[in-house]
Design an enzyme around this catalytic site. Structure first.
Site, PDB file in Angstrom:
ATOM      1  N   ARG A  16      -8.418 -32.559  19.485  1.00 39.90           N
ATOM      2  CA  ARG A  16      -8.428 -31.122  19.187  1.00 39.90           C
ATOM      3  C   ARG A  16      -8.597 -30.820  17.698  1.00 39.90           C
ATOM      4  O   ARG A  16      -9.468 -30.036  17.296  1.00 39.90           O
ATOM      5  CB  ARG A  16      -7.103 -30.474  19.657  1.00 39.90           C
ATOM      6  CG  ARG A  16      -7.016 -30.175  21.108  1.00 39.90           C
ATOM      7  CD  ARG A  16      -5.586 -30.354  21.584  1.00 39.90           C
ATOM      8  NE  ARG A  16      -5.340 -31.777  21.667  1.00 39.90           N
ATOM      9  CZ  ARG A  16      -5.536 -32.491  22.785  1.00 39.90           C
ATOM     10  NH1 ARG A  16      -5.874 -31.884  23.881  1.00 39.90           N
ATOM     11  NH2 ARG A  16      -5.359 -33.799  22.788  1.00 39.90           N
ATOM     12  N   THR A  17      -7.734 -31.410  16.880  1.00 40.33           N
ATOM     13  CA  THR A  17      -7.665 -31.013  15.473  1.00 40.33           C
ATOM     14  C   THR A  17      -8.950 -31.377  14.729  1.00 40.33           C
ATOM     15  O   THR A  17      -9.520 -30.551  14.007  1.00 40.33           O
ATOM     16  CB  THR A  17      -6.447 -31.688  14.805  1.00 40.33           C
ATOM     17  OG1 THR A  17      -5.322 -31.521  15.655  1.00 40.33           O
ATOM     18  CG2 THR A  17      -6.157 -31.081  13.450  1.00 40.33           C
ATOM     19  N   LYS A  57     -11.666 -53.653   3.993  1.00 38.92           N
ATOM     20  CA  LYS A  57     -11.966 -54.633   2.927  1.00 38.92           C
ATOM     21  C   LYS A  57     -10.927 -54.581   1.822  1.00 38.92           C
ATOM     22  O   LYS A  57     -11.099 -55.192   0.768  1.00 38.92           O
ATOM     23  CB  LYS A  57     -13.349 -54.352   2.338  1.00 38.92           C
ATOM     24  CG  LYS A  57     -14.475 -54.397   3.357  1.00 38.92           C
ATOM     25  CD  LYS A  57     -15.781 -53.929   2.716  1.00 38.92           C
ATOM     26  CE  LYS A  57     -16.795 -53.528   3.761  1.00 38.92           C
ATOM     27  NZ  LYS A  57     -17.876 -52.712   3.210  1.00 38.92           N
ATOM     28  N   ARG A  86      -5.393 -36.287   8.244  1.00 40.06           N
ATOM     29  CA  ARG A  86      -4.357 -36.689   9.221  1.00 40.06           C
ATOM     30  C   ARG A  86      -3.976 -38.122   8.925  1.00 40.06           C
ATOM     31  O   ARG A  86      -4.850 -38.987   8.734  1.00 40.06           O
ATOM     32  CB  ARG A  86      -4.858 -36.568  10.653  1.00 40.06           C
ATOM     33  CG  ARG A  86      -3.892 -37.235  11.633  1.00 40.06           C
ATOM     34  CD  ARG A  86      -4.181 -36.953  13.067  1.00 40.06           C
ATOM     35  NE  ARG A  86      -3.854 -35.590  13.410  1.00 40.06           N
ATOM     36  CZ  ARG A  86      -3.825 -35.129  14.663  1.00 40.06           C
ATOM     37  NH1 ARG A  86      -4.086 -35.951  15.671  1.00 40.06           N
ATOM     38  NH2 ARG A  86      -3.536 -33.879  14.924  1.00 40.06           N
ATOM     39  N   HIS A 121       2.659 -30.363  11.072  1.00 45.28           N
ATOM     40  CA  HIS A 121       1.293 -30.162  11.579  1.00 45.28           C
ATOM     41  C   HIS A 121       1.057 -28.640  11.477  1.00 45.28           C
ATOM     42  O   HIS A 121       1.128 -27.914  12.470  1.00 45.28           O
ATOM     43  CB  HIS A 121       1.212 -30.663  13.018  1.00 45.28           C
ATOM     44  CG  HIS A 121      -0.167 -30.762  13.599  1.00 45.28           C
ATOM     45  ND1 HIS A 121      -1.294 -30.253  12.968  1.00 45.28           N
ATOM     46  CD2 HIS A 121      -0.610 -31.301  14.767  1.00 45.28           C
ATOM     47  CE1 HIS A 121      -2.363 -30.484  13.732  1.00 45.28           C
ATOM     48  NE2 HIS A 121      -1.965 -31.111  14.818  1.00 45.28           N
TER      49      HIS A 121
HETATM   50  N1   CP Z   1      -2.413 -31.175  19.184  1.00 52.58           N
HETATM   51  C1   CP Z   1      -3.116 -32.089  18.479  1.00 52.58           C
HETATM   52  O1   CP Z   1      -2.901 -32.275  17.286  1.00 52.58           O
HETATM   53  O2   CP Z   1      -4.056 -32.744  19.214  1.00 52.58           O
HETATM   54  P1   CP Z   1      -5.007 -33.914  18.661  1.00 52.58           P
HETATM   55  O3   CP Z   1      -4.110 -35.091  18.355  1.00 52.58           O
HETATM   56  O4   CP Z   1      -5.967 -34.173  19.781  1.00 52.58           O
HETATM   57  O5   CP Z   1      -5.675 -33.416  17.414  1.00 52.58           O
END
Ligand code: CP
Length: 319
Positions: free
Chosen positions: A69-70, A97, A119, A147
């Site tokens: 999603r993100t 590496k 992320r 998040h």
């Molecule tokens: N909710 C969420 O962060 O989903 P993803 O891990 O698929 O990005």
């Protein structure tokens, strides 16, 4: 559509260079993002989806942990605004590496990147980038910490579906201990005047969470009748070392949302799940696909919230 674009361009300047969490945002800043996301939503309902608000801006997606999603929605959001995007995948990069995290980010930034979406499995990784990079940094989930765009899209979905945030009671149910989504929701919802209850097995609720101004509950059936929204968190087996409850079947029995629990809840109970969802664990398929569920609305709102965040930070960066 032109008038909405004009309204968007009149949004007050954003003062933060980075978006690292909801803990440090004010209620006013959160509301600004939600209002802007709603404006992007009004444009998306029109015929033309592509805007040129960020042409010339380059957004790099640095994902060191998996995402559906993100990552996808940051990508689409940037392109809809007219920005160029760069996708980075840790598994196929020169990290293998021996190149360090910071050197990797500096290398990508040196190619003319304005905004970095990060992320990482380690809490604080985007904050570290923010100290080393000239580019604006957006936290797309750092370990068990925060998040922020997920928190914002959850709150936007609640506001759209229930008409307000202030005065509502929202239950975050499940694996609170390992959930960055829980933390971002708690910060955002409490700032906007909602009451938050965290509910789950005692082993998955750290006692210190009460310092964030939430109620702690261990029995979902007891709290359900007074709750306006349940946000069902995935049990994050990948972050757990050891067993936190006897079996998945017992977890689903005690904390899973199912048809019987829906009957005992408020008529207009809103069911959210940040995803990915485990059907049959935190909720049954009939609830996930049923009339109370706004799971796919959350996904759509993720795009709008990310457009709003990218737009605000890009303007701060001078683009
Ligand atoms: N909710 C969420 O962060 O989903 P993803 O891990 O698929 O990005």
């Amino acid at each position: 559509m032109t008038s909405i674009v004009d309204e968007i361009k009149k949004t007050a300047p954003w003062h933060d260079r980075h978006l690292l969490g909801l803990e440090n945002l004010s209620a006013q800043q959160i509301t600004t993002i939600l209002d802007l996301a709603d404006k992007f939503g009004a444009i998306a309902e029109g015929r033309s989806k592509k805007l040129d608000l960020l042409s010339g801006t380059v957004v790099a997606n640095l994902f060191f942990e998996n995402s559906t999603r993100t990552k996808t929605s940051f990508n689409i959001a940037a392109r809809r605004l007219g920005a160029d995007t760069v996708d980075f995948s840790a598994s196929s990069s020169s990290l293998s590496k021996g190149e360090t995290f910071i050197d990797t980010a500096l290398t990508i930034e040196a190619m003319g990147v304005d905004l970095v979406v990060c992320r990482h499995q380690t809490p604080g990784a985007p904050h570290l980038l923010a100290r080393h990079l000239r580019a604006g940094v957006l936290n797309a989930g750092d370990g068990t910490h925060e998040h922020p765009t997920q928190g914002l899209l959850d709150i936007l979905t609640i506001r759209q579906k229930l008409g307000r945030i202030e005065g509502l009671t929202v239950a975050m149910v499940g694996d609170i201990r390992h959930s960055r989504v829980a933390r971002s929701n708690i910060h955002g919802l409490t700032k906007l005047g909602a009451k938050v209850i965290v509910c789950g097995p005692a082993t998955l609720i750290p006692r210190t969470i009460s310092q964030l101004g939430v109620e702690i509950a261990y029995n979902l059936d007891e709290i359900l009748p007074r709750v306006d929204c349940v946000n069902l968190l995935r049990v994050q087996f990948e972050r757990q070392r050891g067993a936190f409850f006897p079996s998945i079947a017992e977890y689903a029995h005690l904390f899973g949302m199912n048809r019987e629990r829906i009957k005992r809840a408020k008529d207009d109970l809103l069911v959210l799940a940040p995803g990915p969802i485990n059907r049959g664990v935190e909720l049954t398929p009939d609830v996930a696909d049923g009339p109370h569920s706004a799971i796919l609305n959350q996904v759509s709102n993720g795009l709008l919230v990310r457009m709003a965040c990218l737009y605000l930070l890009a303007r701060k960066a001078g683009n």
